[in-house]
Design an enzyme around this catalytic site. Sequence first.
Site, PDB file in Angstrom:
ATOM      1  N   ARG A 222       0.860  -1.173   0.000  1.00 27.03           N
ATOM      2  CA  ARG A 222       0.000   0.000   0.000  1.00 27.03           C
ATOM      3  C   ARG A 222       0.902   1.230   0.000  1.00 27.03           C
ATOM      4  O   ARG A 222       2.037   1.179   0.505  1.00 27.03           O
ATOM      5  CB  ARG A 222      -0.891   0.030   1.248  1.00 27.03           C
ATOM      6  CG  ARG A 222      -2.033  -0.971   1.237  1.00 27.03           C
ATOM      7  CD  ARG A 222      -3.121  -0.592   0.236  1.00 27.03           C
ATOM      8  NE  ARG A 222      -4.289  -1.453   0.287  1.00 27.03           N
ATOM      9  CZ  ARG A 222      -4.614  -2.346  -0.648  1.00 27.03           C
ATOM     10  NH1 ARG A 222      -3.868  -2.512  -1.724  1.00 27.03           N
ATOM     11  NH2 ARG A 222      -5.719  -3.069  -0.538  1.00 27.03           N
ATOM     12  N   GLU A 251      -4.315   7.961  -4.600  1.00 26.83           N
ATOM     13  CA  GLU A 251      -4.522   7.366  -5.921  1.00 26.83           C
ATOM     14  C   GLU A 251      -5.773   7.962  -6.541  1.00 26.83           C
ATOM     15  O   GLU A 251      -6.781   8.070  -5.838  1.00 26.83           O
ATOM     16  CB  GLU A 251      -4.658   5.844  -5.801  1.00 26.83           C
ATOM     17  CG  GLU A 251      -3.374   5.180  -5.342  1.00 26.83           C
ATOM     18  CD  GLU A 251      -3.460   3.660  -5.246  1.00 26.83           C
ATOM     19  OE1 GLU A 251      -4.492   3.081  -5.636  1.00 26.83           O
ATOM     20  OE2 GLU A 251      -2.493   3.055  -4.765  1.00 26.83           O
ATOM     21  N   HIS A 270      -1.671   1.014  -9.853  1.00 27.71           N
ATOM     22  CA  HIS A 270      -2.301  -0.005  -8.991  1.00 27.71           C
ATOM     23  C   HIS A 270      -2.887  -1.149  -9.830  1.00 27.71           C
ATOM     24  O   HIS A 270      -4.092  -1.439  -9.778  1.00 27.71           O
ATOM     25  CB  HIS A 270      -3.381   0.635  -8.108  1.00 27.71           C
ATOM     26  CG  HIS A 270      -3.682  -0.186  -6.877  1.00 27.71           C
ATOM     27  ND1 HIS A 270      -3.972   0.370  -5.650  1.00 27.71           N
ATOM     28  CD2 HIS A 270      -3.733  -1.529  -6.695  1.00 27.71           C
ATOM     29  CE1 HIS A 270      -4.201  -0.592  -4.765  1.00 27.71           C
ATOM     30  NE2 HIS A 270      -4.059  -1.765  -5.381  1.00 27.71           N
TER      31      HIS A 270
HETATM   32  C1  GLV Z   1      -5.759  -4.675  -4.280  1.00 26.34           C
HETATM   33  O1  GLV Z   1      -4.994  -3.832  -3.917  1.00 26.34           O
HETATM   34  C2  GLV Z   1      -6.573  -5.470  -3.380  1.00 26.34           C
HETATM   35  O2  GLV Z   1      -6.539  -5.227  -2.176  1.00 26.34           O
HETATM   36  O3  GLV Z   1      -7.288  -6.369  -3.870  1.00 26.34           O
END
Ligand code: GLV
Length: 307
Positions: A222, A251, A270
């Site tokens: 993260r 983000e 991401h």
């Molecule tokens: C992606 O970051 C998730 O938590 O699935």
Amino acid sequence: MTLVAFNSRFHDFDVWNRALRDRLPEFTFVPWPPVEPSRVEALLCWDLPADTGQLSNLKFIQCLGAGVDHLLSNPETPRDIPIARIVHVDQVGALVQFVSASILAWHRQLPLYRRLQSDKTWGPSPRIPSAQRKVGVMGLGKFGAAVAQEMARLGFQTRGLSRSGRPIENIQVFSMSDVTAFITDLDAVICTLPLTPDTIGILSRRLFERMSNGAHIINVGRGEHLIEADLIDAFASGRMASASLDVFRTEPLPPDSPLWAIPGVEVTPHVATSVRLESAIDIVAENLRAAFSGAPISDLVDRQGGY
Ligand code: GLV
């Protein structure tokens, strides 16, 4: 008839509803906000919707992601209701691919050759065998353990960092209290940790200073794991030479973030892994059934551990 409310900005209600109602005729799915919140017994969500206080009959939350930090850190999340996350081999495989692509590009110096190509320069560098590189994986859950096994398979000297420090074949495992020994002289570090109060800001100057010069970092945990200012300093000093950052505190990454423009930093939006309906649907259906029949729920969140 069990009523399930659906709330996600990343997933389409109609698509999930069509797939779920065939599998679970005894459940009814409604988009958020539900007409009768007091009848809702389960929440299928990414984010917690506002006004969850009205869900007086809520018994189960199925998160549509692998990470649940955003739910656990939300003071509105009910404390006494089970929450499940989703971890499917498809998500794990995707993360292993992403990390391997980044590690191999770094190891085989592909960004360097791309730069030389732009100058029409033919400049071979000596080849370093992977057995001479030390790669560390932070977090040895389902994702991190698979990544670490792949790093070992690729021939890197592989270390792992986990809460328990439990041994894993082919990996030199350190417990969290040994983070200094884990990080010392690493050539590359990969963060797959869950975000908890213990891991916020763990990717910091204190660790970067102990890595080998010209190191590589991959953050697929993260954004809050990383102290961005410390990484920027580590680039300025040459301690860090390259980075693959897939997750950020904010983000989308704001246009004025300096991270966009640091030579050697690769920013991706991401995308390292994600939940796909085709693979996750059976887990979600099974978990909803299990939550109301008393059967074991897959990937139930440990509230104490924070993931
Ligand atoms: C992606 O970051 C998730 O938590 O699935």
